[in-house]
Design a protein around this motif. Structure first.
Motif, PDB file in Angstrom:
ATOM      1  N   LYS A   1       0.803  -1.225   0.000  1.00 64.36           N
ATOM      2  CA  LYS A   1       0.000   0.000   0.000  1.00 64.36           C
ATOM      3  C   LYS A   1       0.840   1.280   0.000  1.00 64.36           C
ATOM      4  O   LYS A   1       0.416   2.297  -0.510  1.00 64.36           O
ATOM      5  CB  LYS A   1      -0.991   0.009   1.159  1.00 64.36           C
ATOM      6  CG  LYS A   1      -0.384   0.009   2.529  1.00 64.36           C
ATOM      7  CD  LYS A   1      -1.506   0.094   3.575  1.00 64.36           C
ATOM      8  CE  LYS A   1      -0.946   0.210   4.971  1.00 64.36           C
ATOM      9  NZ  LYS A   1      -0.278  -1.037   5.410  1.00 64.36           N
ATOM     10  N   TRP A   2       2.058   1.193   0.518  1.00 61.33           N
ATOM     11  CA  TRP A   2       2.887   2.394   0.498  1.00 61.33           C
ATOM     12  C   TRP A   2       3.786   2.444  -0.729  1.00 61.33           C
ATOM     13  O   TRP A   2       4.739   3.174  -0.806  1.00 61.33           O
ATOM     14  CB  TRP A   2       3.681   2.565   1.785  1.00 61.33           C
ATOM     15  CG  TRP A   2       4.475   1.375   2.212  1.00 61.33           C
ATOM     16  CD1 TRP A   2       4.008   0.286   2.886  1.00 61.33           C
ATOM     17  CD2 TRP A   2       5.862   1.160   2.006  1.00 61.33           C
ATOM     18  NE1 TRP A   2       5.024  -0.607   3.092  1.00 61.33           N
ATOM     19  CE2 TRP A   2       6.171  -0.098   2.580  1.00 61.33           C
ATOM     20  CE3 TRP A   2       6.880   1.887   1.394  1.00 61.33           C
ATOM     21  CZ2 TRP A   2       7.453  -0.624   2.560  1.00 61.33           C
ATOM     22  CZ3 TRP A   2       8.148   1.360   1.380  1.00 61.33           C
ATOM     23  CH2 TRP A   2       8.428   0.107   1.960  1.00 61.33           C
ATOM     24  N   LEU A   3       3.435   1.597  -1.706  1.00 61.09           N
ATOM     25  CA  LEU A   3       4.228   1.557  -2.939  1.00 61.09           C
ATOM     26  C   LEU A   3       3.362   1.789  -4.160  1.00 61.09           C
ATOM     27  O   LEU A   3       3.690   1.359  -5.245  1.00 61.09           O
ATOM     28  CB  LEU A   3       4.872   0.176  -3.082  1.00 61.09           C
ATOM     29  CG  LEU A   3       6.080  -0.085  -2.221  1.00 61.09           C
ATOM     30  CD1 LEU A   3       6.474  -1.540  -2.316  1.00 61.09           C
ATOM     31  CD2 LEU A   3       7.230   0.800  -2.630  1.00 61.09           C
ATOM     32  N   GLU A   4       2.211   2.446  -3.914  1.00 58.86           N
ATOM     33  CA  GLU A   4       1.208   2.546  -4.966  1.00 58.86           C
ATOM     34  C   GLU A   4       1.743   2.956  -6.335  1.00 58.86           C
ATOM     35  O   GLU A   4       1.392   2.385  -7.343  1.00 58.86           O
ATOM     36  CB  GLU A   4       0.101   3.520  -4.540  1.00 58.86           C
ATOM     37  CG  GLU A   4      -0.977   2.809  -3.736  1.00 58.86           C
ATOM     38  CD  GLU A   4      -1.645   3.720  -2.731  1.00 58.86           C
ATOM     39  OE1 GLU A   4      -1.544   4.944  -2.878  1.00 58.86           O
ATOM     40  OE2 GLU A   4      -2.262   3.200  -1.792  1.00 58.86           O
ATOM     41  N   SER A   5       2.630   3.933  -6.343  1.00 59.97           N
ATOM     42  CA  SER A   5       3.056   4.471  -7.629  1.00 59.97           C
ATOM     43  C   SER A   5       4.195   3.683  -8.269  1.00 59.97           C
ATOM     44  O   SER A   5       4.543   3.898  -9.415  1.00 59.97           O
ATOM     45  CB  SER A   5       3.478   5.923  -7.453  1.00 59.97           C
ATOM     46  OG  SER A   5       4.487   5.962  -6.475  1.00 59.97           O
ATOM     47  N   ARG A   6       4.796   2.755  -7.510  1.00 62.16           N
ATOM     48  CA  ARG A   6       5.923   2.012  -8.070  1.00 62.16           C
ATOM     49  C   ARG A   6       5.772   0.524  -7.784  1.00 62.16           C
ATOM     50  O   ARG A   6       5.066   0.125  -6.869  1.00 62.16           O
ATOM     51  CB  ARG A   6       7.233   2.524  -7.447  1.00 62.16           C
ATOM     52  CG  ARG A   6       7.765   3.746  -8.153  1.00 62.16           C
ATOM     53  CD  ARG A   6       8.950   4.337  -7.427  1.00 62.16           C
ATOM     54  NE  ARG A   6       8.557   5.002  -6.204  1.00 62.16           N
ATOM     55  CZ  ARG A   6       9.065   4.723  -5.018  1.00 62.16           C
ATOM     56  NH1 ARG A   6       9.975   3.818  -4.898  1.00 62.16           N
ATOM     57  NH2 ARG A   6       8.655   5.361  -3.951  1.00 62.16           N
ATOM     58  N   THR A   7       6.468  -0.294  -8.560  1.00 61.23           N
ATOM     59  CA  THR A   7       6.352  -1.727  -8.331  1.00 61.23           C
ATOM     60  C   THR A   7       7.434  -2.223  -7.378  1.00 61.23           C
ATOM     61  O   THR A   7       7.254  -3.212  -6.692  1.00 61.23           O
ATOM     62  CB  THR A   7       6.452  -2.503  -9.659  1.00 61.23           C
ATOM     63  OG1 THR A   7       7.575  -2.008 -10.363  1.00 61.23           O
ATOM     64  CG2 THR A   7       5.194  -2.363 -10.466  1.00 61.23           C
ATOM     65  N   ASN A   8       8.562  -1.546  -7.358  1.00 63.09           N
ATOM     66  CA  ASN A   8       9.661  -2.000  -6.507  1.00 63.09           C
ATOM     67  C   ASN A   8       9.891  -1.079  -5.316  1.00 63.09           C
ATOM     68  O   ASN A   8       9.891   0.140  -5.460  1.00 63.09           O
ATOM     69  CB  ASN A   8      10.962  -2.072  -7.307  1.00 63.09           C
ATOM     70  CG  ASN A   8      11.007  -3.308  -8.174  1.00 63.09           C
ATOM     71  OD1 ASN A   8      10.223  -4.239  -7.973  1.00 63.09           O
ATOM     72  ND2 ASN A   8      11.912  -3.317  -9.125  1.00 63.09           N
ATOM     73  N   ALA A   9      10.104  -1.683  -4.147  1.00 64.07           N
ATOM     74  CA  ALA A   9      10.477  -0.902  -2.973  1.00 64.07           C
ATOM     75  C   ALA A   9      11.974  -0.615  -3.052  1.00 64.07           C
ATOM     76  O   ALA A   9      12.770  -1.501  -3.329  1.00 64.07           O
ATOM     77  CB  ALA A   9      10.163  -1.687  -1.714  1.00 64.07           C
TER      78      ALA A   9
ATOM     79  N   LYS B   1      11.342 -10.314  -4.146  1.00 58.08           N
ATOM     80  CA  LYS B   1      11.605 -10.070  -5.574  1.00 58.08           C
ATOM     81  C   LYS B   1      11.219  -8.645  -5.983  1.00 58.08           C
ATOM     82  O   LYS B   1      11.611  -8.178  -7.042  1.00 58.08           O
ATOM     83  CB  LYS B   1      10.815 -11.071  -6.428  1.00 58.08           C
ATOM     84  CG  LYS B   1      11.135 -12.518  -6.091  1.00 58.08           C
ATOM     85  CD  LYS B   1      12.459 -12.963  -6.704  1.00 58.08           C
ATOM     86  CE  LYS B   1      12.908 -14.318  -6.188  1.00 58.08           C
ATOM     87  NZ  LYS B   1      14.104 -14.325  -5.366  1.00 58.08           N
ATOM     88  N   THR B   2      10.446  -7.965  -5.110  1.00 59.62           N
ATOM     89  CA  THR B   2       9.971  -6.636  -5.484  1.00 59.62           C
ATOM     90  C   THR B   2      10.795  -5.525  -4.851  1.00 59.62           C
ATOM     91  O   THR B   2      10.356  -4.392  -4.756  1.00 59.62           O
ATOM     92  CB  THR B   2       8.500  -6.447  -5.074  1.00 59.62           C
ATOM     93  OG1 THR B   2       8.401  -6.696  -3.674  1.00 59.62           O
ATOM     94  CG2 THR B   2       7.582  -7.378  -5.841  1.00 59.62           C
ATOM     95  N   SER B   3      12.012  -5.844  -4.410  1.00 60.29           N
ATOM     96  CA  SER B   3      12.852  -4.813  -3.797  1.00 60.29           C
ATOM     97  C   SER B   3      14.096  -4.525  -4.626  1.00 60.29           C
ATOM     98  O   SER B   3      14.699  -5.432  -5.180  1.00 60.29           O
ATOM     99  CB  SER B   3      13.292  -5.252  -2.399  1.00 60.29           C
ATOM    100  OG  SER B   3      12.187  -5.373  -1.561  1.00 60.29           O
ATOM    101  N   ASN B   4      14.452  -3.240  -4.687  1.00 59.02           N
ATOM    102  CA  ASN B   4      15.731  -2.808  -5.248  1.00 59.02           C
ATOM    103  C   ASN B   4      16.627  -2.490  -4.065  1.00 59.02           C
ATOM    104  O   ASN B   4      16.374  -1.525  -3.351  1.00 59.02           O
ATOM    105  CB  ASN B   4      15.559  -1.521  -6.048  1.00 59.02           C
ATOM    106  CG  ASN B   4      15.126  -1.788  -7.462  1.00 59.02           C
ATOM    107  OD1 ASN B   4      14.757  -2.914  -7.791  1.00 59.02           O
ATOM    108  ND2 ASN B   4      15.153  -0.754  -8.284  1.00 59.02           N
ATOM    109  N   VAL B   5      17.641  -3.302  -3.864  1.00 59.95           N
ATOM    110  CA  VAL B   5      18.417  -3.142  -2.637  1.00 59.95           C
ATOM    111  C   VAL B   5      19.768  -2.481  -2.907  1.00 59.95           C
ATOM    112  O   VAL B   5      20.521  -2.896  -3.779  1.00 59.95           O
ATOM    113  CB  VAL B   5      18.629  -4.503  -1.940  1.00 59.95           C
ATOM    114  CG1 VAL B   5      19.340  -4.311  -0.603  1.00 59.95           C
ATOM    115  CG2 VAL B   5      17.295  -5.228  -1.733  1.00 59.95           C
TER     116      VAL B   5
END
Ligand code: GLN
Length: 278
Positions: free
Chosen positions: A105-113, A134-138
Motif C-alpha cells: 500500500k505504500w508503494l502505490e506508484s511504483r512496483t519495486n520498494a 523479488k519486489t525490492s531494489n536493494v
C-alpha cells in the motif's frame, strides 16, 4: 595420521563437536561421512592445517572465521575478520523488513520498494532481502572497503542483485530517498566488558562499537539522518542493544517517526526498533 587420531589430538584442547566439524570442513566431507571413516589416513598437509586450526580455536578465534562461513536465514555466507559474524537475532530485523516491503500500500506508484542498508558488513541483511523479496531494489553501503569486498563476493556467489556503495552512513546518498532503511549498526557501549570476551575480541571493533559511552552515537546519526532519505510513509528499522529500546523510542519520536515498533528477539530482549515517516 588417521581421522581418529587427528580427532583425539584435537579433543584435548577444543570442543569435540567443533573438532569434528573443523576436520570435516577441511577434508570437504560431511560430519557423518567423516565419522564413518575414522580409519582413513589424512595427508601430512591436511594434518598440518588441522593442527593450526586447532591452535587457533584453542586461542579463542571464532569458529566462523576459521571455517570462513556462517549460516544466516538458511544460506551460507563467507565471513572474515573484516566483518561481524552474523547473529541469529539479526534474522528478526530481516523478517520485519520483509513484512514492510510486502505492504504494497505504500508503494502505490511504483512496483519495486527502494531499500537501503547502512553498514552492511558481510552483506547478510541486504542480500537476504534481495533474495527473499523479488519486489525490492536493494542498495547497501559500508564505510569499510574490506567489508564491501566480502559483501560483493557473497552477493555474487548467492546470485543476489545488490548495489554496493562505500559510504559513511548517509554521506554518499545526498539526495537519494528510499522506502525502507535498515541497519545493524555498532551499538555496544565503548567500555562494555563484553568487547574483551569471546568472539567479540576477534571481530572488527568498528562494527561492534562507535566508542560512545552509551553505544548510541551511530543510531543517533542514523535516526536523525533517516527522515531526509525516506520517501513518504517510508520505514526505518534497526537493531540495538538489550538496554537501548527506550532510548531508541525517544530518538524516533524526536525525529518525527510514527507507528513505532519494538520487537523482541528469541530471548525476549527488545532488539529491533523502528518507525514510519509521514
Ligand atoms: N549483537 C552483537 C553483540 O552484542 C553486537 C552487534 C552490533 O553491535 N551491531 O555481540
Amino acid at each position: 595420521m588417521t581421522i581418529a587420531e587427528a580427532l583425539t589430538l584435537a579433543e584435548s584442547s577444543i570442543d569435540r563437536r567443533e573438532a569434528q566439524y573443523l576436520l570435516a570442513n577441511l577434508l570437504k566431507l560431511s560430519r557423518a561421512t567423516l565419522l564413518a571413516h575414522t580409519e582413513r589416513v589424512i595427508s601430512p598437509d591436511e594434518a598440518d592445517q588441522f593442527t593450526r586450526q586447532i591452535a587457533a580455536r584453542a586461542a579463542g578465534k571464532p569458529f566462523a572465521y576459521i571455517v570462513g562461513t556462517r549460516e544466516f536465514y538458511g544460506r551460507e555466507f563467507s565471513v572474515n575478520e573484516h566483518v561481524l559474524i552474523p547473529r541469529p537475532e539479526t534474522e528478526i530485523l530481516v523478517e520485519q523488513a520483509l513484512e514492510r516491503v510486502s505492504e504494497q500500500k505504500w508503494l502505490e506508484s511504483r512496483t519495486n520498494a527502494m531499500v537501503l542498508e547502512l553498514g552492511t558488513g558481510s552483506g547478510v541483511i541486504a542480500i537476504t532481502l534481495a533474495l527473499e523479496s523479488k519486489t525490492s531494489n536493494v542498495t547497501a553501503c559500508d564505510n569499510s572497503t574490506d567489508a564491501l569486498k566480502v559483501a560483493r563476493n557473497n552477493a555474487q556467489r548467492l546470485g543476489a542483485k545488490v548495489e554496493f556503495i562505500q559510504s559513511n552512513w548517509f554521506a554518499a546518498f545526498q539526495h537519494r530517498r528510499f522506502d525502507l532503511i535498515v541497519a545493524n549498526p555498532p551499538y555496544v557501549a565503548g567500555g562494555d566488558k563484553h568487547l574483551a570476551e569471546g568472539d567479540l575480541r576477534f571481530e572488527p571493533a568498528i562494527a561492534l562499537t562507535d566508542g560512545s559511552s552509551d553505544g548510541l552515537d551511530s543510531i543517533r546519526t542514523i535516526v536523525a539522518g533517516a527522515p531526509a532519505h525516506l520517501s513518504s510513509v517510508g520505514w526505518l528499522l534497526f537493531e540495538h542493544g538489550y538496554d537501548q529500546a527506550d532510548m531508541a523510542r525517544e530518538m524516533l519520536l524526536k525525529a518525527g517517526f510514527e507507528n513505532l515498533i519494538c520487537i523482541n528477539d528469541l530471548a525476549g530482549i527488545p532488539r529491533v526498533s523502528g518507525g514510519q515517516i509521514r
